[in-house]
Design an enzyme around this catalytic site. Structure first.
Site, PDB file in Angstrom:
ATOM      1  N   HIS A  19       1.099  -1.210   0.107  1.00  0.00           N
ATOM      2  CA  HIS A  19       0.234   0.537   0.150  1.00  0.00           C
ATOM      3  C   HIS A  19       0.881   1.287  -0.156  1.00  0.00           C
ATOM      4  CE1 HIS A  19      -3.984   2.175   1.409  1.00  0.00           C
ATOM      5  NE2 HIS A  19      -3.343   2.968   0.836  1.00  0.00           N
ATOM      6  N   HIS A  21       1.236   4.527  -2.398  1.00  0.00           N
ATOM      7  CA  HIS A  21       0.770   5.160  -3.797  1.00  0.00           C
ATOM      8  C   HIS A  21       2.170   6.360  -4.522  1.00  0.00           C
ATOM      9  CE1 HIS A  21      -3.652   5.205  -3.238  1.00  0.00           C
ATOM     10  NE2 HIS A  21      -2.865   4.599  -1.239  1.00  0.00           N
ATOM     11  N   HIS A 211      -9.630   0.586  -1.126  1.00  0.00           N
ATOM     12  CA  HIS A 211      -9.401   1.118  -0.446  1.00  0.00           C
ATOM     13  C   HIS A 211     -10.976   1.476   0.286  1.00  0.00           C
ATOM     14  CE1 HIS A 211      -5.788   2.505  -2.142  1.00  0.00           C
ATOM     15  NE2 HIS A 211      -5.275   3.536  -0.982  1.00  0.00           N
ATOM     16  N   GLU A 214     -11.057   2.913   6.352  1.00  0.00           N
ATOM     17  CA  GLU A 214      -9.594   3.849   6.748  1.00  0.00           C
ATOM     18  C   GLU A 214     -11.149   5.143   7.561  1.00  0.00           C
ATOM     19  OE1 GLU A 214      -6.645   7.277   4.857  1.00  0.00           O
ATOM     20  OE2 GLU A 214      -8.450   6.845   3.519  1.00  0.00           O
ATOM     21  N   ASP A 292       1.825   4.202   2.548  1.00  0.00           N
ATOM     22  CA  ASP A 292       0.800   4.744   1.415  1.00  0.00           C
ATOM     23  C   ASP A 292       1.444   5.767   1.013  1.00  0.00           C
ATOM     24  OD1 ASP A 292      -1.734   5.932   1.128  1.00  0.00           O
ATOM     25  OD2 ASP A 292      -2.486   6.488   3.286  1.00  0.00           O
ATOM     26  N   ASP A 293       1.436   7.209   1.729  1.00  0.00           N
ATOM     27  CA  ASP A 293       2.277   8.057   0.795  1.00  0.00           C
ATOM     28  C   ASP A 293       2.959   9.079   1.979  1.00  0.00           C
ATOM     29  OD1 ASP A 293       0.440   8.838  -1.506  1.00  0.00           O
ATOM     30  OD2 ASP A 293      -1.412   8.328   1.182  1.00  0.00           O
TER      31      ASP A 293
END
EC number: 3.5.4.2
Length: 354
Positions: A19, A21, A211, A214, A292-293
């Site tokens: 996961h 991006h 997704h 969350e 994630d980011d």
């Protein structure tokens, strides 16, 4: 970085990242460099863009997912050519490899780039070039790509994207390993995208994810499984609120791709200790830990591992269970999984000897 007695073990432990991006890995330094290279004007009315340092400081104060997404979309506006996507992807892979990421499944958002006249071909050409370079430079690393539809765009746009991806032949030739869905979750029930996922399944796309769980409730996770037919849930932390769903996840071996620091930065939780890590371990819910980011949230995968360790004080056996589950839930060949398991077993054995 943590001061826990298991820190060196956590660093050495081979990791799978499911996961991340790729657009969320662009550092402020690379952002400014590509903006200059491509003649992209960054917002003059936002003092965050005075320098890479001020932008990094702004990233430490996101108020919500939407606040983050504002900067996220500005960030990838500097990506224009295949070489830009190659630089971005290789930069992430080189950093991840230093943290013993041996298998990476990378999300990317084609619609966000197509809408600004950057073609899917441009994106995948650059990312594939980075993957080829990484294969030579990082011999223990395997890399896969997962395009995501964006929920905030019309369903018709998602169908258009899927059609282009299918026509490219990239699902069948291995360029793409799966298909996912990201962007804001609130008010976006899984049923909205039922037709897109049915089309993907009908076309033979096997690995599907989305997704959910969350921001949205556990019911969204449950409905994504039943309505969309996904075999993986990205985030999924709120699944813990439904005991029936927890049992379903454990029985079906559906993997959740948890992102602890992301949840903290975006105010989903007030502390890492609020995440259901211990509950998922005790109930045999399969999950992996991811970044994630990372360029925006201040933590790559090792920082996420350390944050979990500091919050829960896990034992080596717990981490072995997490590592094995992450490998089992990966979208790679059985042979590759065996290779990854041997890497994990080697580190576990060495640690137990020390």
């Amino acid at each position: 970085m943590c001061n826990d007695k298991l820190h060196q073990f956590l660093h050495a432990l081979p990791k799978c990242e499911h996961h991340v991006h790729i657009e969320g890995t662009i550092s402020p330094e690379l952002l400014f460099k590509l903006a200059s290279k491509n003649g992209i004007s960054l917002p003059l009315d936002d003092p965050a863009f005075d320098s890479p340092a001020t932008l990094q400081a702004r990233y430490q104060n996101f108020s919500s997912l939407d606040d983050f997404l504002h900067y996220y979309f500005i960030g990838f506006s500097v990506l224009i050519s295949p070489s830009d996507f190659e630089a971005l992807t290789y930069d992430y892979l080189s950093h991840a490899y230093t943290q013993q990421v041996y298998h990476a499944e990378i999300f990317f958002d084609p619609q966000a780039h197509i809408s600004r006249n950057i073609s899917y071909h441009t994106i995948i050409t650059g990312m594939s070039a980075a993957k080829k370079r990484a294969a030579a430079d990082f011999p223990k690393l395997s890399v896969e790509f997962i395009p995501c539809l964006l929920r905030h765009l019309p369903v018709s746009s998602a169908h258009g994207l899927l059609t282009e991806l299918l026509e490219s032949g990239h699902f069948s030739d291995g360029t793409l390993v799966g298909f996912g869905m990201s962007s804001t979750e609130l008010g976006m029930h899984p049923s909205i995208y039922k037709s897109v996922y049915e089309a993907a399944q009908s076309a033979g796309v096997v690995n599907l994810t989305a997704h959910y769980g969350e921001e949205g409730p556990s019911d969204f996770v449950k409905d994504a499984l039943s309505i969309l037919g996904v075999g993986r849930i990205d985030h999924g932390r709120r699944s813990a609120e439904d005991e029936e769903l927890v049992a379903q996840l454990a029985e079906s071996n559906v993997m959740l791709t948890l992102c602890p620091i992301s949840n903290l930065v975006l105010k989903g939780v007030d502390g890492i200790q609020e995440l259901p890590i211990r509950k998922f371990l005790d109930t045999d819910v399969r999950f992996s830990i991811n970044s994630d980011d990372p360029a925006y949230f201040g933590g790559y995968i090792l920082e996420n591992y350390c944050a979990v360790q500091e919050a829960f004080g896990l034992a080596v056996d717990d981490w072995e269970k997490i590592a094995r589950g992450a490998i089992a839930g990966s979208w790679c060949s059985p042979f590759r999984k065996e290779q990854l398991l041997k890497e994990v077993e080697g580190v576990i054995q060495q640690w137990n000897l020390e």
